[in-house]
Design a protein around this motif. Sequence first.
Motif, PDB file in Angstrom:
ATOM      1  N   UNK A 178       1.036  -0.831  -0.207  1.00 34.73           N
ATOM      2  CA  UNK A 178       0.162  -0.056  -0.097  1.00 34.73           C
ATOM      3  C   UNK A 178       0.517   1.119  -0.631  1.00 34.73           C
ATOM      4  N   UNK A 179       0.292   2.244  -0.813  1.00 41.54           N
ATOM      5  CA  UNK A 179       0.991   3.372  -1.010  1.00 41.54           C
ATOM      6  C   UNK A 179      -0.064   4.349  -0.284  1.00 41.54           C
TER       7      UNK A 179
ATOM      8  N   UNK B 227      -0.789  18.407   2.132  1.00 42.77           N
ATOM      9  CA  UNK B 227      -0.522  19.561   3.023  1.00 42.77           C
ATOM     10  C   UNK B 227      -1.524  20.607   3.231  1.00 42.77           C
ATOM     11  N   UNK B 228      -0.901  21.853   3.959  1.00 41.45           N
ATOM     12  CA  UNK B 228      -2.103  22.498   4.119  1.00 41.45           C
ATOM     13  C   UNK B 228      -1.167  23.590   3.067  1.00 41.45           C
ATOM     14  N   UNK B 229      -0.031  23.116   2.642  1.00 42.09           N
ATOM     15  CA  UNK B 229       0.214  24.648   1.632  1.00 42.09           C
ATOM     16  C   UNK B 229      -0.193  23.708  -0.433  1.00 42.09           C
ATOM     17  N   UNK B 230      -1.197  22.572  -0.217  1.00 44.10           N
ATOM     18  CA  UNK B 230      -0.844  21.756  -1.501  1.00 44.10           C
ATOM     19  C   UNK B 230      -0.164  20.895  -1.726  1.00 44.10           C
ATOM     20  N   UNK B 231       0.956  20.535  -1.433  1.00 41.64           N
ATOM     21  CA  UNK B 231       1.892  19.315  -1.317  1.00 41.64           C
ATOM     22  C   UNK B 231       1.277  18.162  -1.433  1.00 41.64           C
ATOM     23  N   UNK B 232       1.375  17.296  -2.808  1.00 43.15           N
ATOM     24  CA  UNK B 232       0.750  15.738  -2.758  1.00 43.15           C
ATOM     25  C   UNK B 232       2.120  14.536  -1.971  1.00 43.15           C
ATOM     26  N   UNK B 233       2.358  14.622  -1.257  1.00 47.66           N
ATOM     27  CA  UNK B 233       3.363  13.543  -1.088  1.00 47.66           C
ATOM     28  C   UNK B 233       2.493  11.808  -1.877  1.00 47.66           C
ATOM     29  N   UNK B 234       3.433  10.602  -1.553  1.00 46.91           N
ATOM     30  CA  UNK B 234       2.943   9.493  -1.548  1.00 46.91           C
ATOM     31  C   UNK B 234       4.313   8.603  -1.137  1.00 46.91           C
ATOM     32  N   UNK B 235       3.939   7.825  -0.253  1.00 48.65           N
ATOM     33  CA  UNK B 235       5.141   7.307  -0.508  1.00 48.65           C
ATOM     34  C   UNK B 235       4.287   5.759   0.295  1.00 48.65           C
ATOM     35  N   UNK B 236       5.051   4.531   0.727  1.00 48.10           N
ATOM     36  CA  UNK B 236       4.703   3.098   0.786  1.00 48.10           C
ATOM     37  C   UNK B 236       5.648   3.092   2.534  1.00 48.10           C
ATOM     38  N   UNK B 237       4.225   2.374   3.688  1.00 51.86           N
ATOM     39  CA  UNK B 237       3.428   1.852   4.555  1.00 51.86           C
ATOM     40  C   UNK B 237       3.426   1.032   5.123  1.00 51.86           C
TER      41      UNK B 237
ATOM     42  N   UNK C 168      -6.727  15.677  12.531  1.00 49.52           N
ATOM     43  CA  UNK C 168      -6.315  14.095  12.385  1.00 49.52           C
ATOM     44  C   UNK C 168      -5.820  14.573  10.719  1.00 49.52           C
ATOM     45  N   UNK C 169      -5.061  14.040   9.740  1.00 51.17           N
ATOM     46  CA  UNK C 169      -4.117  13.768   8.616  1.00 51.17           C
ATOM     47  C   UNK C 169      -5.292  12.915   7.383  1.00 51.17           C
ATOM     48  N   UNK C 170      -6.082  13.781   6.396  1.00 51.32           N
ATOM     49  CA  UNK C 170      -6.238  12.411   6.289  1.00 51.32           C
ATOM     50  C   UNK C 170      -5.927  12.271   4.618  1.00 51.32           C
ATOM     51  N   UNK C 171      -5.659  10.792   4.264  1.00 47.06           N
ATOM     52  CA  UNK C 171      -5.510  10.509   3.268  1.00 47.06           C
ATOM     53  C   UNK C 171      -6.115   9.518   2.779  1.00 47.06           C
ATOM     54  N   UNK C 172      -5.361   8.805   1.321  1.00 47.09           N
ATOM     55  CA  UNK C 172      -6.179   8.328   0.182  1.00 47.09           C
ATOM     56  C   UNK C 172      -5.082   6.686   0.068  1.00 47.09           C
ATOM     57  N   UNK C 173      -5.424   6.012   0.636  1.00 49.93           N
ATOM     58  CA  UNK C 173      -4.349   4.518   0.688  1.00 49.93           C
ATOM     59  C   UNK C 173      -4.995   3.865  -0.260  1.00 49.93           C
ATOM     60  N   UNK C 174      -3.841   3.838  -1.533  1.00 55.58           N
ATOM     61  CA  UNK C 174      -3.730   2.751  -2.609  1.00 55.58           C
ATOM     62  C   UNK C 174      -2.978   1.730  -3.326  1.00 55.58           C
ATOM     63  N   UNK C 175      -3.870   0.313  -3.317  1.00 53.78           N
ATOM     64  CA  UNK C 175      -3.450  -0.718  -3.238  1.00 53.78           C
ATOM     65  C   UNK C 175      -3.607  -1.164  -4.812  1.00 53.78           C
TER      66      UNK C 175
ATOM     67  N   UNK D 187      -5.900  -0.694  -8.150  1.00 52.23           N
ATOM     68  CA  UNK D 187      -7.712  -1.358  -7.999  1.00 52.23           C
ATOM     69  C   UNK D 187      -8.446  -0.862  -7.129  1.00 52.23           C
ATOM     70  N   UNK D 188      -8.079  -0.772  -5.934  1.00 53.14           N
ATOM     71  CA  UNK D 188      -7.832  -0.545  -4.662  1.00 53.14           C
ATOM     72  C   UNK D 188      -7.940   0.673  -4.186  1.00 53.14           C
ATOM     73  N   UNK D 189      -8.673   1.474  -3.480  1.00 50.18           N
ATOM     74  CA  UNK D 189      -8.476   2.590  -2.810  1.00 50.18           C
ATOM     75  C   UNK D 189      -9.442   2.986  -1.379  1.00 50.18           C
ATOM     76  N   UNK D 190      -8.689   3.444  -0.336  1.00 52.48           N
ATOM     77  CA  UNK D 190      -8.962   3.403   0.482  1.00 52.48           C
ATOM     78  C   UNK D 190      -9.406   5.184   1.183  1.00 52.48           C
ATOM     79  N   UNK D 191     -10.614   5.487   1.614  1.00 54.14           N
ATOM     80  CA  UNK D 191     -10.121   6.984   1.860  1.00 54.14           C
ATOM     81  C   UNK D 191     -10.035   6.507   3.494  1.00 54.14           C
ATOM     82  N   UNK D 192      -9.245   7.830   4.271  1.00 55.66           N
ATOM     83  CA  UNK D 192      -8.529   7.162   5.718  1.00 55.66           C
ATOM     84  C   UNK D 192      -8.214   8.068   6.215  1.00 55.66           C
TER      85      UNK D 192
END
Length: 421
Positions: A121-122, A127-137, A169-176, A227-232
């Motif tokens: 999953x990535x 962030x508050x300035x509009x920067x989009x980060x993508x990383x494995x966790x 909290x930090x809103x994210x989307x998890x993709x698989x 294939x999968x996306x999760x709002x989290x």
Amino acid sequence: MLAEIIERFGDTVVIDEPVSKRLEVTRHLLRHMDRPVLFTDVEGWKVAGNVWSTRDRIAAYLGIGIGEIIHFMADAMENPSPYRVVEDAPFLKNSTEDFSLTELPIPVYYPKDGGQYFTSAMVIAKDDNGFVNVSFHRMMVRDEKTAAIRLVPRHLYAMWKERAERGEELDVVVVVGNPIHLLLAGAVSTAYGVSELEIASRMSERAFGRPLEVVEVDGIPVPVETEFAFKARITPELVDEGPFVDITGTYDYVRKQPLMVFERMYHVDDPIFHALLPGGYEHFMLMGLPKEPQIYASVKRVVPKVHGVRLTEGSGMWLHAVVSITKQHDGDGKNAILAAFAGHPSLKHVVVVDEDINIYDDRDVEWAVATRFQADRDLVIVPNARGSSLDPSATKSLTAKWGIDATKPLDRKEEFERASV
């Protein structure tokens, strides 16, 4: 889509009988380490693993040679390209809040694992300035809607910490389930403010002639090819995470890590869940390949002619490397060793060889060490250096690093040439 990618490979192993997500997925993936494995029934779901387990397969999909991967990735890291926002994506066809993480085909890989683990999953965050980060966790499932997410002190950690200190909290989307250019981009180390989605877009332009396409999910750009996306959302609360097997094949210990709450699941029709085997060849590739351009760039700053860098599979493509150079001065080999350590701080052992050595052939590298190296003059040892937390032999991440200069002396080069016809 992942199904179309797998269909292109002629060596895929198809497992048609029902398979349990607890340990059984691992047994099959270990049996076929260098071949893609497609499970048609993991408790009712399709699962694929070992998809990107060899350099040859990755290079072929991208339409390049294995020696070009490092330059392909370096170009994308140096020249990120804008992605294209579109209105729809296949994964938006199926959307529900009525799901349970415990019922999804998220494997328990090893007997002492703390639970089911997301491994491929990535996480996408803005962030508050509009920067989009993508990383494995990695994420350890705790119950139907929550997981513990492992955050190391990098970009997503900084974004989460800023919110957590305000009690937010930090809103994210998890993709698989993503193609290789997205996976490689998600594993690069880049400056804060450079989006991995733009690095993936540059790779897509070079390999396929088009930019990366994304669709916005509550303001967060999500690649349409997933294939999968999760709002989290990642909460300020800390919970136990672990044990878990990491890239060295040994168990990482239990830590306090942020609690993650999953709210909505999206997926394509007939989705395939990507199971990334911890400590498997695919894990090596996705974690190690993005570090090779960093080592290359670091060595090139001190030795002008650098021909290639390979993180070795025997070290999990993390702790050991081979670097090929053309020496211009005696001492270049040792400078290359020190530069390699600077380029990848987790590196523990490096061998520097001449351009006539095939760095992808372990026998050729060992031959260079056997015939061109003397320990009393060609060995570099750096004691008590910061190393990798994944090395079980290190003490509080302090390690002794050592490098082998297996290059020919410039004034005696002809004595070290191999006979040929």
